[in-house]
Design a protein around this motif. Sequence first.
Motif: not given
Length: 250
Positions: A166-177, A135-148
Amino acid sequence: MKMISWNVNGLRAVVKKGFMDFFKTADADVFCLQEIKLQEGQIVMDLPGYHLYWNYAEKKGYSGTAVFTRQEPLTVHYGINHVNHANEGRALTLEFDDFYLVNVYTPNSQHGLLRLDYRLEWEEAVLDYVSELDSLKPVVLCGDLNVAHQEIDLKNPKANRKNSGFTPEERGKMTEFLKRGFTDSFRYFHPDLSGAYTWWSYRTDCRPRNIGWRIDYFLVSDRMAPIMKNAKIHSEIEGSDHCPIELVIQ
């Protein structure tokens, strides 16, 4: 600006396996590391021209993140402003003139999903934290996110639907992000490329056979997508069970 992210699975170990050769060849402006597995004073890095920032885990030989940057940041922040996620050195934020860089090492849900609840709590905290920065300025987020994220992001999706990463919960969080206004830089440039992985188990010669997962990412605020120039995976670089990934922005 060229940025590199790499889960080194122990910085002291990978330094003995050619880390500096890749560091010099990559010639990146920003170099982000995860799982450094060390404490203050346990390594000396001679990197002229770079500012070095470290976030160590309290537990020895565990987790931790680091960022080496040519440009001195305006501010540096350690962690994600959450009391339950302050002890493992899993996040470093550097503020630059035009964007925030957030380097993270996402907790693994572990065998049997014993840490899935903690992992999902982390995901919520990171999303809140990054959304506030965005909300303040653009973001670059990087790293090992531990999800395919999608089936294309690992070799054997059917066999891993109930496994950590690769659980539905973890993949769902990535989709939400991503729905909250972020772009997966690699898929932006390579939407349909299969066999592109960043992590391979040490078991049963998975890497030579390319039985892997893509679990390392550069995610950028959607409004930064037009200034991305390239995103790639350095699968030829060994020394860790992960390989480096790269993002170039204008």
